[in-house]
Enzyme design. Structure first.
Site, PDB file in Angstrom:
ATOM      1  N   THR A 107     -94.309 -21.691  25.436  1.00 11.84           N
ATOM      2  CA  THR A 107     -93.026 -22.186  24.941  1.00 11.84           C
ATOM      3  C   THR A 107     -92.913 -23.684  25.156  1.00 11.84           C
ATOM      4  OG1 THR A 107     -92.079 -20.068  25.551  1.00 11.84           O
ATOM      5  CG2 THR A 107     -90.514 -21.853  25.192  1.00 11.84           C
ATOM      6  N   ARG A 135     -89.993  -7.833  18.972  1.00  7.44           N
ATOM      7  CA  ARG A 135     -89.452  -8.399  20.209  1.00  7.44           C
ATOM      8  C   ARG A 135     -89.013  -9.852  19.958  1.00  7.44           C
ATOM      9  NH1 ARG A 135     -90.861 -12.883  23.931  1.00  7.44           N
ATOM     10  NH2 ARG A 135     -90.007 -12.279  25.936  1.00  7.44           N
ATOM     11  N   VAL A 136     -87.763 -10.162  20.314  1.00  8.34           N
ATOM     12  CA  VAL A 136     -87.284 -11.545  20.257  1.00  8.34           C
ATOM     13  C   VAL A 136     -87.091 -12.003  21.694  1.00  8.34           C
ATOM     14  CG1 VAL A 136     -85.368 -13.048  19.554  1.00  8.34           C
ATOM     15  CG2 VAL A 136     -86.178 -11.252  18.002  1.00  8.34           C
ATOM     16  N   GLY A 137     -87.606 -13.184  22.011  1.00 11.86           N
ATOM     17  CA  GLY A 137     -87.493 -13.706  23.374  1.00 11.86           C
ATOM     18  C   GLY A 137     -86.234 -14.528  23.565  1.00 11.86           C
ATOM     19  N   ASP A 138     -86.163 -15.191  24.707  1.00 14.23           N
ATOM     20  CA  ASP A 138     -84.970 -15.978  25.026  1.00 14.23           C
ATOM     21  C   ASP A 138     -84.885 -17.284  24.240  1.00 14.23           C
ATOM     22  OD1 ASP A 138     -87.195 -17.023  26.373  1.00 14.23           O
ATOM     23  OD2 ASP A 138     -85.957 -17.829  27.992  1.00 14.23           O
ATOM     24  N   THR A 158     -88.582 -21.685  30.182  1.00 14.45           N
ATOM     25  CA  THR A 158     -89.841 -21.099  29.710  1.00 14.45           C
ATOM     26  C   THR A 158     -90.189 -19.935  30.635  1.00 14.45           C
ATOM     27  OG1 THR A 158     -91.196 -22.602  31.029  1.00 14.45           O
ATOM     28  CG2 THR A 158     -90.738 -23.276  28.774  1.00 14.45           C
ATOM     29  N   GLY A 161     -88.816 -14.391  29.235  1.00 14.49           N
ATOM     30  CA  GLY A 161     -87.516 -14.498  28.587  1.00 14.49           C
ATOM     31  C   GLY A 161     -86.575 -13.367  28.915  1.00 14.49           C
TER      32      GLY A 161
HETATM   33  N1  GLY Z   1     -89.628 -17.683  27.032  1.00 17.85           N
HETATM   34  C1  GLY Z   1     -90.326 -17.272  25.909  1.00 17.85           C
HETATM   35  C2  GLY Z   1     -90.353 -15.828  25.715  1.00 17.85           C
HETATM   36  O1  GLY Z   1     -89.903 -15.067  26.564  1.00 17.85           O
HETATM   37  O2  GLY Z   1     -90.853 -15.399  24.703  1.00 17.85           O
END
Ligand code: GLY
Length: 245
Positions: A107, A135-138, A158, A161
């Site tokens: 990230t 899957r969607v991250g933070d 980073t 997430g």
């Molecule tokens: N921080 C990036 C993710 O969790 O995908």
């Protein structure tokens, strides 16, 4: 995200665009009735906005994919698609382990303060290798992977997430700045909260923040993290160590 208005634009779960961050910015600037687009709709919007599709699979990524797959049992004689039971079982095992390989993934956080006092933050990510499809991250979520309020500061994260989502990490860092904590302490408080949650997947989280008067700081759950800073008068990046949380 823009600090003075807290306007936000994001995209998630898109494939085959070299610079998704630019599509996120187009959501911010061209689609103010929405904040976040994902999947097919985000790709439709990207195409309408004229973003070109690109082949993103490098030889190195393909090699890392094959190496992890064979080490975990491979795909048998079938193809690498969910319809192949052998591949599907191996892929699910890799998702279950959540043990990302070393190599080019991760990230990028960018925080900026301009001469007029505007604060902005942008985050882009590949997400973790071997994640469940969809899957969607933070990084795409305001308050979790990034947050920005011109009165108090900008923050971004980073690492894992799912942990920053669970504590609304970036918002928590900005709340720390608002409460009068310095940048490093604000990052540490959030990381310690995240680390206190039950989570069987041992992985790092890092946070970075910038105040309206130009102070910055970062912290990490593991040693060795760094970040770079530049100023208007000196655009040579200077490397700083993140504090240990
Ligand atoms: N921080 C990036 C993710 O969790 O995908």
């Amino acid at each position: 995200m823009v600090g003075s208005t807290r306007a936000f634009g994001g995209v998630g779960a898109i494939r085959g665009y070299a610079h998704p961050i630019s599509i996120a910015r187009a959501v911010l600037e061209q689609l103010p009735q929405h904040c976040l687009l994902v999947g097919d709709g985000a790709e439709l919007f990207a195409d309408e906005q004229g973003f070109k599709r690109a082949e993103l699979l490098t030889e190195e990524s393909a090699r890392l994919f094959r190496t992890s797959l064979s080490a975990a049992g491979g795909a048998g004689t079938g193809s690498v698609t969910p319809e192949n039971e052998a591949y599907r079982a191996t892929a699910l095992e890799l998702v279950r382990r959540l043990a990302p390989h070393d190599g080019p993934w991760g990230t990028v956080n960018v925080l900026a303060l301009d001469r007029a006092g505007e604060l902005v933050v942008a985050v882009s990510t590949s997400g973790f290798p071997w994640k469940y499809p969809g899957r969607v991250g933070d990084s795409a979520l305001p308050g979790a992977g990034l947050y920005c309020d011109t009165r108090f500061g900008a923050a971004a994260c980073t690492g894992r997430g799912e942990l920053t989502m669970r504590v609304t990490g970036a918002r928590m860092v900005v709340d720390g700045l608002a409460a009068g904590f310095d940048p490093v302490t604000s990052c540490r408080r959030m990381l310690n909260e995240a680390a206190s949650l039950p989570d069987e997947f041992s992985s790092d989280v890092r946070a970075l923040c910038l105040t309206p008067d130009g102070r910055h700081g970062a912290a990490s759950l593991r040693p060795g993290a760094t970040y770079a800073a530049m100023t208007e008068t000196d655009d040579t990046p200077v490397l700083f160590e993140a504090a240990l949380a």
